[in-house]
Design an enzyme around this catalytic site. Structure first.
Site, PDB file in Angstrom:
ATOM      1  N   TYR A 159      38.086  58.326 125.259  1.00 31.45           N
ATOM      2  CA  TYR A 159      37.813  57.396 123.927  1.00 31.45           C
ATOM      3  C   TYR A 159      37.421  56.040 124.380  1.00 31.45           C
ATOM      4  O   TYR A 159      36.885  55.438 123.718  1.00 31.45           O
ATOM      5  CB  TYR A 159      38.858  57.740 122.685  1.00 31.45           C
ATOM      6  CG  TYR A 159      38.722  57.275 121.521  1.00 31.45           C
ATOM      7  CD1 TYR A 159      38.075  57.858 120.656  1.00 31.45           C
ATOM      8  CD2 TYR A 159      39.501  55.953 121.154  1.00 31.45           C
ATOM      9  CE1 TYR A 159      37.828  57.110 119.215  1.00 31.45           C
ATOM     10  CE2 TYR A 159      39.631  55.437 119.962  1.00 31.45           C
ATOM     11  CZ  TYR A 159      38.536  56.113 119.014  1.00 31.45           C
ATOM     12  OH  TYR A 159      38.394  55.438 117.822  1.00 31.45           O
TER      13      TYR A 159
ATOM     14  N   ILE B 243      44.078  53.021 111.438  1.00 35.64           N
ATOM     15  CA  ILE B 243      43.799  53.091 110.163  1.00 35.64           C
ATOM     16  C   ILE B 243      43.853  54.558 109.664  1.00 35.64           C
ATOM     17  O   ILE B 243      43.717  55.545 110.551  1.00 35.64           O
ATOM     18  CB  ILE B 243      41.779  52.778 109.972  1.00 35.64           C
ATOM     19  CG1 ILE B 243      41.509  51.644 110.798  1.00 35.64           C
ATOM     20  CG2 ILE B 243      41.693  52.781 108.669  1.00 35.64           C
ATOM     21  CD1 ILE B 243      42.257  50.395 110.354  1.00 35.64           C
TER      22      ILE B 243
HETATM   23  P1  NAI Z   1      37.029  60.821 110.671  1.00 32.51           P
HETATM   24  O1  NAI Z   1      37.226  61.740 111.653  1.00 32.51           O
HETATM   25  O2  NAI Z   1      37.738  60.678 109.295  1.00 32.51           O
HETATM   26  O3  NAI Z   1      35.325  60.622 110.416  1.00 32.51           O
HETATM   27  C1  NAI Z   1      34.453  60.525 111.390  1.00 32.51           C
HETATM   28  C2  NAI Z   1      33.203  61.084 110.594  1.00 32.51           C
HETATM   29  O4  NAI Z   1      32.333  60.981 111.858  1.00 32.51           O
HETATM   30  C3  NAI Z   1      33.170  62.315 110.253  1.00 32.51           C
HETATM   31  O5  NAI Z   1      32.626  62.240 109.020  1.00 32.51           O
HETATM   32  C4  NAI Z   1      32.462  63.124 111.076  1.00 32.51           C
HETATM   33  O6  NAI Z   1      31.794  64.330 110.599  1.00 32.51           O
HETATM   34  C5  NAI Z   1      31.512  62.317 111.650  1.00 32.51           C
HETATM   35  N1  NAI Z   1      30.956  62.686 112.867  1.00 32.51           N
HETATM   36  C6  NAI Z   1      31.845  62.893 113.770  1.00 32.51           C
HETATM   37  N2  NAI Z   1      31.007  63.605 115.104  1.00 32.51           N
HETATM   38  C7  NAI Z   1      29.758  63.375 114.692  1.00 32.51           C
HETATM   39  C8  NAI Z   1      28.231  63.721 115.131  1.00 32.51           C
HETATM   40  N3  NAI Z   1      28.216  64.196 116.375  1.00 32.51           N
HETATM   41  N4  NAI Z   1      27.225  63.743 114.150  1.00 32.51           N
HETATM   42  C9  NAI Z   1      27.464  62.945 113.051  1.00 32.51           C
HETATM   43  N5  NAI Z   1      28.510  62.730 112.511  1.00 32.51           N
HETATM   44  C10 NAI Z   1      29.826  62.894 113.366  1.00 32.51           C
HETATM   45  O7  NAI Z   1      37.226  59.250 111.483  1.00 32.51           O
HETATM   46  P2  NAI Z   1      37.706  57.644 110.928  1.00 32.51           P
HETATM   47  O8  NAI Z   1      39.122  57.389 111.135  1.00 32.51           O
HETATM   48  O9  NAI Z   1      37.053  57.624 109.611  1.00 32.51           O
HETATM   49  O10 NAI Z   1      36.880  57.134 112.030  1.00 32.51           O
HETATM   50  C11 NAI Z   1      35.639  56.413 111.915  1.00 32.51           C
HETATM   51  C12 NAI Z   1      35.175  55.579 112.807  1.00 32.51           C
HETATM   52  O11 NAI Z   1      36.219  54.453 113.393  1.00 32.51           O
HETATM   53  C13 NAI Z   1      34.940  56.313 114.325  1.00 32.51           C
HETATM   54  O12 NAI Z   1      34.001  55.985 115.089  1.00 32.51           O
HETATM   55  C14 NAI Z   1      36.529  55.928 115.000  1.00 32.51           C
HETATM   56  O13 NAI Z   1      36.336  56.334 116.328  1.00 32.51           O
HETATM   57  C15 NAI Z   1      36.835  54.600 114.604  1.00 32.51           C
HETATM   58  N6  NAI Z   1      38.192  54.281 114.693  1.00 32.51           N
HETATM   59  C16 NAI Z   1      39.159  54.768 113.754  1.00 32.51           C
HETATM   60  C17 NAI Z   1      40.423  54.330 113.846  1.00 32.51           C
HETATM   61  C18 NAI Z   1      41.438  55.169 113.149  1.00 32.51           C
HETATM   62  O14 NAI Z   1      42.668  54.659 113.173  1.00 32.51           O
HETATM   63  N7  NAI Z   1      41.098  55.799 112.262  1.00 32.51           N
HETATM   64  C19 NAI Z   1      40.610  53.273 114.866  1.00 32.51           C
HETATM   65  C20 NAI Z   1      39.697  52.814 115.658  1.00 32.51           C
HETATM   66  C21 NAI Z   1      38.399  53.257 115.506  1.00 32.51           C
END
Ligand code: NAI
Length: 242
Positions: free
Chosen positions: A155, A188
């Site tokens: 990651y 988050i």
């Molecule tokens: P989440 O897991 O709730 O949402 C991720 C979204 O990406 C989901 O809707 C999923 O279906 C979609 N997704 C995953 N693989 C995919 C693919 N191959 N093609 C199309 N869509 C795909 O995660 P969250 O927490 O909302 O994270 C969003 C972004 O923020 C991510 O890039 C994550 O790495 C980043 N992030 C999140 C943090 C956190 O603490 N939640 C911290 C730092 C970064």
């Protein structure tokens, strides 16, 4: 403020992506919501955008890690909306594990979605931005990519790579009036972190709480309007990575 602009948000059906979709729609942008599997959730987000903000919103099922799937989806968005002006690369996954035991598949899958997916979408959207003579790209990185994090070599590598993409694209496309910035969220509260249970690093966050998806959406709204900002990595992390 964004009336007449079209925003593409990957992973827009939940979590941080959903908050960004609502924020951009509230600013007047039409939105293309890319989702991986949950069509009902993506449709619900689109319906809410149309009803609450009066914008056009459509959902697209797409695996951003797949080069031709991403291409077809951008082509469909061009056909439906006539073009695009904003891209938010938010789709991301984790497959945490210690490096001594990490399966090869877990490394490859995270790089494919988080890093290659970001490349794929920018690669296919750049033509639309050039045609529009403007573009704003926002890549969602992570403090893990800035600081490293035990148990997250895959990651952290993908998110550090996203910073490299961001700065290279910013330099390459600045002359075309296309800006590219990244947001590095801290911890988050979403399904992603929910799955990891209570965060052991909470005590290390100077502001004393986990972030909310809206904290990231506010940063995205800033970057969309910050016409003199490009190549920036904006930490939104309660101070954890300073
Ligand atoms: P989440 O897991 O709730 O949402 C991720 C979204 O990406 C989901 O809707 C999923 O279906 C979609 N997704 C995953 N693989 C995919 C693919 N191959 N093609 C199309 N869509 C795909 O995660 P969250 O927490 O909302 O994270 C969003 C972004 O923020 C991510 O890039 C994550 O790495 C980043 N992030 C999140 C943090 C956190 O603490 N939640 C911290 C730092 C970064």
């Amino acid at each position: 403020m964004l009336k007449g602009k079209v925003a593409i948000v990957t992973g827009g059906s939940r979590g941080i992506g959903k908050a960004i979709v609502y924020k951009l729609a509230s600013m007047g942008a039409d939105v293309a919501v890319i989702y991986a599997g949950n069509a009902a959730a993506a449709e619900a987000v689109c319906k809410e955008c149309a009803e609450t903000y009066g914008v056009t919103a459509r959902s697209y099922c797409c695996n951003v890690a797949d080069f031709s799937d991403a291409k077809q989806t951008v082509t469909a968005i061009k056909k439906d909306f006539g073009g695009a002006h904003i891209l938010v690369n938010n789709a991301g996954i984790t497959r945490d594990g210690l490096i001594a035991m990490m399966p090869e598949d877990d490394f490859d899958a995270v790089i494919a979605t988080n890093l290659k997916g970001t490349f794929n979408m920018i690669r296919h959207c750049t033509g639309l931005f050039m045609r529009a003579k403007e573009g704003c790209i926002i890549n969602i990185s992570s403090v893990s990519g800035l600081m490293g994090n035990a148990g997250q070599v895959n990651y952290a590598a993908s998110k550090a790579g996203v910073v490299g993409i961001t700065k290279s694209v910013a330099k390459e496309l600045a002359a075309k009036n296309i800006r590219c910035n990244a947001i590095a969220p801290g911890f988050i509260q979403t399904d992603m972190t929910g799955a990891q249970g209570e965060n052991p690093l909470l005590d290390m966050i100077p502001l004393g709480r986990m972030g909310r998806p809206d904290d990231i959406a506010d940063a995205a709204a800033y970057l969309v309007t910050a016409n003199y900002v490009t190549g920036e990595v904006l930490r939104v992390d309660g101070g954890i990575a300073m």
